[in-house]
Design a protein around this motif. Structure first.
Motif, PDB file in Angstrom:
ATOM      1  N   VAL A  66       0.847  -1.192   0.000  1.00 17.93           N
ATOM      2  CA  VAL A  66       0.000   0.000   0.000  1.00 17.93           C
ATOM      3  C   VAL A  66       0.885   1.246   0.000  1.00 17.93           C
ATOM      4  N   ASP A  67       0.276   2.377  -0.392  1.00 18.05           N
ATOM      5  CA  ASP A  67       0.996   3.654  -0.347  1.00 18.05           C
ATOM      6  C   ASP A  67       0.955   4.268   1.045  1.00 18.05           C
ATOM      7  N   SER A  68      -0.169   4.090   1.724  1.00 17.31           N
ATOM      8  CA  SER A  68      -0.326   4.648   3.066  1.00 17.31           C
ATOM      9  C   SER A  68      -1.366   3.829   3.821  1.00 17.31           C
ATOM     10  N   VAL A  69      -1.386   4.045   5.112  1.00 19.79           N
ATOM     11  CA  VAL A  69      -2.348   3.344   5.952  1.00 19.79           C
ATOM     12  C   VAL A  69      -3.200   4.394   6.654  1.00 19.79           C
ATOM     13  N   GLU A  70      -4.451   4.435   6.303  1.00 14.73           N
ATOM     14  CA  GLU A  70      -5.345   5.374   6.972  1.00 14.73           C
ATOM     15  C   GLU A  70      -6.325   4.600   7.845  1.00 14.73           C
ATOM     16  N   ASN A  71      -7.255   3.923   7.220  1.00  9.42           N
ATOM     17  CA  ASN A  71      -8.211   3.121   7.974  1.00  9.42           C
ATOM     18  C   ASN A  71      -7.903   1.653   7.745  1.00  9.42           C
ATOM     19  N   LEU A  72      -7.229   1.059   8.703  1.00 10.69           N
ATOM     20  CA  LEU A  72      -6.864  -0.340   8.583  1.00 10.69           C
ATOM     21  C   LEU A  72      -8.098  -1.194   8.826  1.00 10.69           C
ATOM     22  N   ALA A  73      -8.448  -2.016   7.853  1.00 12.73           N
ATOM     23  CA  ALA A  73      -9.623  -2.874   7.974  1.00 12.73           C
ATOM     24  C   ALA A  73      -9.433  -3.855   9.130  1.00 12.73           C
ATOM     25  N   GLU A  74     -10.546  -4.321   9.660  1.00  9.63           N
ATOM     26  CA  GLU A  74     -10.542  -5.249  10.783  1.00  9.63           C
ATOM     27  C   GLU A  74      -9.655  -6.464  10.503  1.00  9.63           C
ATOM     28  N   ASP A  75      -8.906  -6.880  11.489  1.00  5.30           N
ATOM     29  CA  ASP A  75      -8.006  -8.039  11.440  1.00  5.30           C
ATOM     30  C   ASP A  75      -6.699  -7.779  10.699  1.00  5.30           C
ATOM     31  N   PHE A  76      -6.616  -6.719   9.900  1.00  2.83           N
ATOM     32  CA  PHE A  76      -5.397  -6.483   9.136  1.00  2.83           C
ATOM     33  C   PHE A  76      -4.331  -5.828  10.001  1.00  2.83           C
ATOM     34  N   GLU A  77      -3.075  -6.132   9.651  1.00  2.00           N
ATOM     35  CA  GLU A  77      -1.946  -5.550  10.366  1.00  2.00           C
ATOM     36  C   GLU A  77      -0.973  -4.959   9.360  1.00  2.00           C
ATOM     37  N   LEU A  78      -0.080  -4.142   9.878  1.00  2.77           N
ATOM     38  CA  LEU A  78       0.890  -3.416   9.064  1.00  2.77           C
ATOM     39  C   LEU A  78       2.270  -4.045   9.225  1.00  2.77           C
TER      40      LEU A  78
END
Length: 161
Positions: free
Chosen positions: A77-89
């Motif tokens: 991804v280019d950026s992380v704004e609203n991370l969907a449920e269960d997802f991690e960075l």
């Protein structure tokens, strides 16, 4: 088996992870969980990232199929704004990688990895670096088809001895 030596830019990945070992391989379950949710992420491309994060370089000193590591199913991804449920960075820092092209059935890739670590790496001017290992799968990836293709990235650094 001659890889391309590449310097990658930092990567920002979003996905799901699980703790596993080679003897208790949870890769299929991880991807079966990730793929139906993948659309919840605004990915940079259609490329999929299969990532292994090992605890340290000692993981590779003696092979123990019960040692655990993190396995990721992710997209860039280019950026992380609203991370969907269960997802991690997961952030992968820039660095030098040996990029191999693997062609063949996914279930037969272990032999390819064995050649990388048992033949190419010890005979190269590089040593393993302590960064994530990853494979990139695009439209050429066909799972269990003999024509399937993926890019394998092994973190390396120059030997100074």
């Amino acid at each position: 088996m001659q890889p391309e030596i590449v310097s990658i830019d930092p990567k920002l990945l979003v996905g799901l992870k699980t703790e596993m070992s080679f003897s208790e391989n949870k890769t299929a379950t991880l991807w079966q969980t990730f793929m139906p949710k993948k659309h919840l992420v605004s990915a940079k491309s259609d490329e999929l990232f299969s990532v292994e994060v090992y605890p340290d370089l000692n993981f590779f000193k003696t092979f123990d199929p019960t040692k655990t590591f993190e396995k990721w199913a992710a997209v860039e991804v280019d950026s992380v704004e609203n991370l969907a449920e269960d997802f991690e960075l997961l952030k992968i820092s820039e660095g030098l990688y040996a990029k191999f092209i693997y062609q063949g059935k996914a279930s037969e890739a272990a032999r390819f990895y064995s050649k990388i670590f048992g033949e190419w790496l010890p005979n190269s001017e590089y040593k393993l670096a302590n960064r994530p290992h990853f494979a990139v799968m695009d439209e050429k990836y066909k799972g269990e088809e003999a024509t399937s293709e993926e890019e394998i990235f092994i973190p390396i650094e120059e030997r100074l001895e």
